[in-house]
Scaffold this motif. Structure first.
Motif, PDB file in Angstrom:
ATOM      1  N   TYR A 777       0.856  -1.194   0.000  1.00  0.00           N
ATOM      2  CA  TYR A 777       0.000   0.000   0.000  1.00  0.00           C
ATOM      3  C   TYR A 777       0.886   1.237   0.000  1.00  0.00           C
ATOM      4  O   TYR A 777       1.867   1.331   0.743  1.00  0.00           O
ATOM      5  CB  TYR A 777      -0.911   0.011   1.226  1.00  0.00           C
ATOM      6  CG  TYR A 777      -1.873   1.183   1.239  1.00  0.00           C
ATOM      7  CD1 TYR A 777      -2.978   1.211   0.390  1.00  0.00           C
ATOM      8  CD2 TYR A 777      -1.674   2.269   2.092  1.00  0.00           C
ATOM      9  CE1 TYR A 777      -3.864   2.272   0.385  1.00  0.00           C
ATOM     10  CE2 TYR A 777      -2.560   3.339   2.100  1.00  0.00           C
ATOM     11  CZ  TYR A 777      -3.643   3.337   1.241  1.00  0.00           C
ATOM     12  OH  TYR A 777      -4.518   4.397   1.236  1.00  0.00           O
ATOM     13  N   TYR A 779       0.699   5.638  -0.030  1.00  0.00           N
ATOM     14  CA  TYR A 779      -0.177   6.783   0.253  1.00  0.00           C
ATOM     15  C   TYR A 779       0.641   8.060   0.277  1.00  0.00           C
ATOM     16  O   TYR A 779       1.765   8.096   0.784  1.00  0.00           O
ATOM     17  CB  TYR A 779      -0.869   6.588   1.607  1.00  0.00           C
ATOM     18  CG  TYR A 779      -1.793   7.720   2.002  1.00  0.00           C
ATOM     19  CD1 TYR A 779      -3.103   7.762   1.549  1.00  0.00           C
ATOM     20  CD2 TYR A 779      -1.349   8.750   2.844  1.00  0.00           C
ATOM     21  CE1 TYR A 779      -3.959   8.793   1.910  1.00  0.00           C
ATOM     22  CE2 TYR A 779      -2.198   9.787   3.206  1.00  0.00           C
ATOM     23  CZ  TYR A 779      -3.502   9.796   2.734  1.00  0.00           C
ATOM     24  OH  TYR A 779      -4.352  10.822   3.085  1.00  0.00           O
ATOM     25  N   GLN A 797      -3.143   3.724  -2.761  1.00  0.00           N
ATOM     26  CA  GLN A 797      -3.385   2.622  -3.682  1.00  0.00           C
ATOM     27  C   GLN A 797      -2.844   1.322  -3.098  1.00  0.00           C
ATOM     28  O   GLN A 797      -1.748   1.287  -2.541  1.00  0.00           O
ATOM     29  CB  GLN A 797      -2.740   2.904  -5.037  1.00  0.00           C
ATOM     30  CG  GLN A 797      -3.019   1.852  -6.104  1.00  0.00           C
ATOM     31  CD  GLN A 797      -2.642   2.326  -7.488  1.00  0.00           C
ATOM     32  OE1 GLN A 797      -3.145   3.346  -7.973  1.00  0.00           O
ATOM     33  NE2 GLN A 797      -1.735   1.596  -8.136  1.00  0.00           N
ATOM     34  N   LEU A 798      -3.605   0.238  -3.287  1.00  0.00           N
ATOM     35  CA  LEU A 798      -3.230  -1.091  -2.808  1.00  0.00           C
ATOM     36  C   LEU A 798      -2.954  -1.995  -4.002  1.00  0.00           C
ATOM     37  O   LEU A 798      -3.778  -2.103  -4.916  1.00  0.00           O
ATOM     38  CB  LEU A 798      -4.345  -1.684  -1.946  1.00  0.00           C
ATOM     39  CG  LEU A 798      -4.095  -3.067  -1.358  1.00  0.00           C
ATOM     40  CD1 LEU A 798      -2.956  -3.017  -0.331  1.00  0.00           C
ATOM     41  CD2 LEU A 798      -5.371  -3.615  -0.713  1.00  0.00           C
ATOM     42  N   ASN A 818      -4.106  -1.300  -8.092  1.00  0.00           N
ATOM     43  CA  ASN A 818      -5.185  -0.398  -7.682  1.00  0.00           C
ATOM     44  C   ASN A 818      -6.417  -1.169  -7.221  1.00  0.00           C
ATOM     45  O   ASN A 818      -7.533  -0.929  -7.681  1.00  0.00           O
ATOM     46  CB  ASN A 818      -5.553   0.567  -8.813  1.00  0.00           C
ATOM     47  CG  ASN A 818      -6.463   1.688  -8.362  1.00  0.00           C
ATOM     48  OD1 ASN A 818      -6.514   2.036  -7.182  1.00  0.00           O
ATOM     49  ND2 ASN A 818      -7.225   2.240  -9.292  1.00  0.00           N
ATOM     50  N   THR A 820      -7.917  -0.827  -4.539  1.00  0.00           N
ATOM     51  CA  THR A 820      -8.818   0.095  -3.844  1.00  0.00           C
ATOM     52  C   THR A 820      -9.642   0.953  -4.791  1.00  0.00           C
ATOM     53  O   THR A 820     -10.516   1.702  -4.346  1.00  0.00           O
ATOM     54  CB  THR A 820      -8.006   1.016  -2.912  1.00  0.00           C
ATOM     55  OG1 THR A 820      -6.856   1.496  -3.619  1.00  0.00           O
ATOM     56  CG2 THR A 820      -7.537   0.251  -1.681  1.00  0.00           C
ATOM     57  N   ASP A 821      -9.379   0.863  -6.110  1.00  0.00           N
ATOM     58  CA  ASP A 821     -10.156   1.578  -7.128  1.00  0.00           C
ATOM     59  C   ASP A 821     -10.275   3.063  -6.780  1.00  0.00           C
ATOM     60  O   ASP A 821     -11.371   3.623  -6.687  1.00  0.00           O
ATOM     61  CB  ASP A 821     -11.550   0.951  -7.259  1.00  0.00           C
ATOM     62  CG  ASP A 821     -12.203   1.295  -8.594  1.00  0.00           C
ATOM     63  OD1 ASP A 821     -11.487   1.746  -9.498  1.00  0.00           O
ATOM     64  OD2 ASP A 821     -13.422   1.106  -8.718  1.00  0.00           O
ATOM     65  N   GLU A 822      -9.120   3.700  -6.644  1.00  0.00           N
ATOM     66  CA  GLU A 822      -9.064   5.081  -6.181  1.00  0.00           C
ATOM     67  C   GLU A 822      -9.707   6.061  -7.156  1.00  0.00           C
ATOM     68  O   GLU A 822      -9.627   5.895  -8.378  1.00  0.00           O
ATOM     69  CB  GLU A 822      -7.618   5.491  -5.948  1.00  0.00           C
ATOM     70  CG  GLU A 822      -6.964   4.828  -4.757  1.00  0.00           C
ATOM     71  CD  GLU A 822      -7.619   5.198  -3.453  1.00  0.00           C
ATOM     72  OE1 GLU A 822      -7.711   6.403  -3.146  1.00  0.00           O
ATOM     73  OE2 GLU A 822      -8.060   4.285  -2.727  1.00  0.00           O
ATOM     74  N   ARG A 842      -9.302  -0.710 -12.061  1.00  0.00           N
ATOM     75  CA  ARG A 842      -8.306  -1.674 -11.597  1.00  0.00           C
ATOM     76  C   ARG A 842      -7.671  -2.388 -12.781  1.00  0.00           C
ATOM     77  O   ARG A 842      -8.253  -2.472 -13.851  1.00  0.00           O
ATOM     78  CB  ARG A 842      -8.958  -2.711 -10.680  1.00  0.00           C
ATOM     79  CG  ARG A 842      -9.748  -2.130  -9.512  1.00  0.00           C
ATOM     80  CD  ARG A 842     -10.424  -3.260  -8.755  1.00  0.00           C
ATOM     81  NE  ARG A 842     -11.252  -2.788  -7.652  1.00  0.00           N
ATOM     82  CZ  ARG A 842     -12.545  -2.468  -7.760  1.00  0.00           C
ATOM     83  NH1 ARG A 842     -13.146  -2.583  -8.947  1.00  0.00           N
ATOM     84  NH2 ARG A 842     -13.225  -2.053  -6.731  1.00  0.00           N
TER      85      ARG A 842
END
Length: 852
Positions: A777, A779, A797-798, A818, A820-822, A842
């Protein structure tokens, strides 16, 4: 699982015999042990990434791998990592080198601004053996970095196993585009029986389909307005207007971007050990990216109303910003807003050739290095269609992360929207550099000094931009003769648009056009195209540098002391508009300037005990201004009525920096580190925004000036720890605090571009003989983009990577980007003045790799 090590290591160029240190990593744990042992022996502040096999990074992009390093911030474009910044600086203030030398860079988008920041999408990870991020400079490394220099190292044949063959095939799925695309890579290394001659060849073919859903606005600027008797507003040029300096948008819309990317890359590396004292290496890299794309955006265009004296009613003003208003029909105009459909033929071509001759004479090592690199970024056809109506419409941005619109003429009735403009523009950019470097070094038998090095380098760098503009496509020209309606070229609207973005009042469905059918119709249109002289420029930089460096070494310490002198001669050429009425006239003018920098540097590492290392560094550094800032021209977007202008007289960024670090190696696979850094920057670039008229259109134009300096200071924390054999964690955190010096009384100071206050990475890993897995992850908090008062919001983002080891030759691969679908959000001055609310979706990969 990708085998990755993140290390702080000394320059690979300084290893024994100056050979590339090929780190053989057979798993995550093994790579971490290698990283810790390497880190412990270094003398300066350098982070690095080394991979066991070519292309075995946990991320699909080199820039995305760099984001895992402490102090590195990633800049994503269309969901893919494209550029990086180091220690709170912007990408253009950092240097990217290929095997220690410059590599040209360009962009595919016609509206991209010419930047010194490197476009990492052109270098697939399969072509890279290791990456370095130099945070504290050394005298023998190229200047030009305020935050850090990234060095990409390609594999060498004589340092790679003979007969090595690697194949990898994957399928990529992008959920937003709902499409699959293949990806393939291959590498083979040959050496003769004497191991004196080697050839390495790598080929990469990556395809990707992408889609970006978004809401956007642009052209926010201070405008004056007068009030009518009914309370409605009209823009005013008067100094005593009723409302002054109101922060207002120039336009915006609901945009759907789609692109097909096809990247083909190849690397040829030859190495010949001519004798025991002489070695010759040749590296040739070639990459080409076909990046055809389309964008359909249903617009709202207040700038049309402003310049025509249109009426604005039901306004909502907060913090002196216009957050909501109804824009009325224009009584004396054919239209006041539009839907815009664009399709482009875009391509990037990048190549580099490097020759390195190394010769030993007794105690001396002599190196001659020469090379050339070039990149072109072209949009050979930028085709635009605008479909318009004269209608009342209301725009409301008062709810953060949403743009609410309502049109009097329905956006879904294509028959009510007529063609108002057709264009077929083009853009061509070139970035190229040639260089010659000569180095001498001598080993020394001295209790303090271990090596003396000195040398010189000459670079000739050129950057060029040319744009072609359609002159007869407006409503008073070709478009007015066509009589087309959107319904004549109707296409099905894509499913799932803006899912998870906006609200029930957001425009999420509108009439869509068939760009393929339009492209066919465009072939018969008699476009009149000429050069857009306002944006044309050529920048030439000739750089001569010399250095002297002493390597220090004792029983409990190691380091280096150096001095680099650099002379830069800059010539900026472009068209300048001559004063006069009517059709503008231009004259080609050149501006020349030169400057010299003296850059001392010191790096020192001290072993306080067997497990404790203290590091310190001090240096003067410089970074040249971005190309977009020193171009002698104006670069604008006619539809968006905004752009930037250059200033050839800008001074470079100059700073004095200090570093202090402490590292504790408390057990075999564990490390804790802390580092402090401080940069005193003499001058930053500020951007002043004003309204100017170009092609008869009032536009919001940003112009750069040298502003007050300031400081960038920060803290870096790193941790690697193995809980049990094969199970562990890697984490780092960076705190950056940027402060600007005071300017003139009443002067507004912009923030330091690229400065995220907080950045952290957290990765958990597990491996055994069958499986390797990593979950990562990343950030970063919000930061100023460097354009006016624009800010990008917090992002996280993961990502995941799993490898199943079938046997010694075969691996099965599963990766996800992605998860986490930012949703990305940026704004201008106030949070309710949105610039972009974007979703890229993603990405998933499934495939296999084979090695022999």
């Amino acid at each position: 699982m990708t085998a990755l090590s993140i290390v702080a290591s000394g320059s690979y160029a300084q290893q024994a015999d100056d050979a590339f240190e090929h780190i053989k990593i057979r798993g995550i744990r093994s790579s971490l042990l290698e990283a810790i042992n390497s880190k412990k022996e270094t003398s300066n502040f350098i982070d690095a990434i080394s991979a066991e096999n070519i292309g075995k990074f946990p991320d699909k992009n080199v820039a995305e791998s760099l984001q895992r390093l402490t102090g590195v911030s990633l800049y994503r474009v269309m969901g893919e990592g494209e550029r990086v910044g180091v220690r709170g600086t912007a990408p253009s203030q950092n240097l990217t080198l290929l095997n220690g030398h410059s590599i040209a860079s360009s962009d595919w988008w016609i509206s991209s601004q010419p930047s010194r920041g490197f476009n990492y999408t052109m270098i697939p990870s399969e072509l890279v053996a290791s990456l370095e991020v130099n945070k504290s400079p050394q005298a023998d490394l190229d200047e030009g970095s305020l935050g850090g220099a990234v060095v990409l190292n390609t594999p060498k044949p004589l340092d790679t196993e003979p007969g090595k063959l690697m194949l990898k095939a994957q399928l990529q799925y992008t959920d937003l585009a709902d499409k699959w695309a293949p990806q393939f890579s291959a590498l083979y290394n040959w050496r003769d029986e004497s191991n004196d001659l080697g050839l390495l060849l790598a080929l990469v073919k990556h395809q990707r389909n992408l889609r970006r859903d978004g809401l956007e606005s642009w052209g926010w600027a201070e405008r004056n307005f007068d009030r009518d008797s009914d309370g409605s507003l009209r823009q005013s040029d008067a100094d005593d207007a009723d409302i002054q300096g109101l922060w207002t948008p120039g336009g915006g819309g609901s945009a759907l971007f789609q692109q097909s990317r096809d990247l083909t890359s190849s690397l040829l590396s030859g190495q010949w050990r001519i004798s025991k004292d002489t070695d010759l290496t040749l590296n040739v890299l070639y990459s080409v990216l076909d990046a055809d794309n389309s964008n359909q955006n249903f617009l709202w265009l207040p700038s049309n109303s402003y310049r025509a004296g249109g009426r604005i009613s039901d306004v909502r003003i907060q913090d002196n910003a216009l957050l909501a208003a109804t824009y009325h029909q224009l009584p004396d105009a054919a239209f006041n807003t539009s839907m815009e459909a664009i399709w482009r033929n875009s391509r990037i071509d990048q190549k580099s050739a490097q020759l390195h001759l190394k010769h030993f004479v007794e105690y001396w090592k002599i190196q001659l290095q020469a090379g050339v690199t070039a990149s072109s970024g072209d949009t050979s056809a930028d085709s635009t269609s605008q479909w318009s109506a004269n209608t009342d419409y209301r725009v409301d941005t008062s709810v953060e992360r949403d743009i609410r619109v309502n049109y009097g003429v329905s956006p879904e009735r294509g028959q009510d929207w007529f063609i108002s403009e057709v264009r077929q523009d083009a853009s061509y950019s070139e970035d190229e550099e040639s260089y010659l470097q000569l180095d001498f070094s001598r080993s020394m038998d001295h209790p303090i000094l271990s090596e003396l090095s000195f040398g010189a380098k000459y670079k000739d760098h050129g950057r060029e931009l040319q744009r072609l503009r359609t002159r007869n496509g407006g409503y008073d020209g070709l478009a007015g003769e066509l009589g087309w309606r959107m319904s004549d070229y109707a296409a099905a609207f894509p499913t799932g648009y803006l899912q998870g973005i906006g609200s029930a009042h957001t425009l999420k469905h509108f009439a869509f056009v068939d760009t393929g059918a339009l492209d066919s119709a465009y072939q018969d249109l008699p476009f009149e195209v000429s050069e857009e002289k306002e944006s044309r420029f050529i920048i030439d930089e000739k750089v001569l540098a010399g250095y002297l460096k002493l390597d220090l070494k004792g029983r409990d310490y190691r380091g280096d002391l150096g001095l680099r002198m650099v002379h830069t001669r800059q010539q900026s050429s472009g068209y300048q508009q001559l004063p006069g009425e009517g059709i503008p006239d231009f004259s080609w003018l050149s501006r020349e300037r030169s400057y010299t920098d003296i850059l001392p540097s010191l790096n020192l590492s001290i072993d306080l005990s067997e497990d404790l290392v203290l590091r310190t560094a001090a240096a003067k550094v410089m970074a040249r201004p971005d190309y977009e800032h020193i171009m002698p021209s104006v670069n604008y977007n006619k539809t968006q009525a905004q752009g930037i202008a250059g200033n050839p007289d800008l001074d470079p960024f100059r700073a004095t920096q200090f570093d202090l670090g402490l590292e504790w190696y408390w057990q075999e696979a564990s490390l804790a580190s802390v580092a402090l850094f401080f940069k005193n920057v003499r001058s930053f670039v500020d951007v002043s925004r004003s309204l100017e008229v170009h092609e008869g259109i009032e536009m919001s134009i940003d112009r750069p000036v040298n502003g007050p300096g300031g400081t960038i200071k920060g803290l870096e924390l790193g941790l690697q720890h193995e809980f049990i054999y094969g199970l562990g964690v890697i984490a780092n955190y960076t705190l950056v605090d940027g402060d600007r010096d005071s300017g003139a009384p009443g002067q507004e100071l912009s923030e330091i571009p690229g400065n995220s206050r907080h950045t952290f990475n957290l990765s958990g890993y597990y491996e055994n003989d069958l499986v390797s897995a990593r979950l990562s992850y990343n950030y970063r908090t919000s930061y100023a983009t460097g354009l006016g008062e624009e800010r990008a919001n917090n992002t996280g983002q993961l990502d995941m990577n799993v490898t199943v080891h079938i046997n010694d030759n075969w691996d099965l691969l599963l990766e996800a980007i992605n998860l986490t679908d930012e949703v990305l959000y940026s704004y201008d001055r106030v949070r309710s003045a949105p610039l972009g609310i974007y979703k890229n979706g993603r990405r998933f990969y499934v495939g296999a790799s084979y090695r022999f």
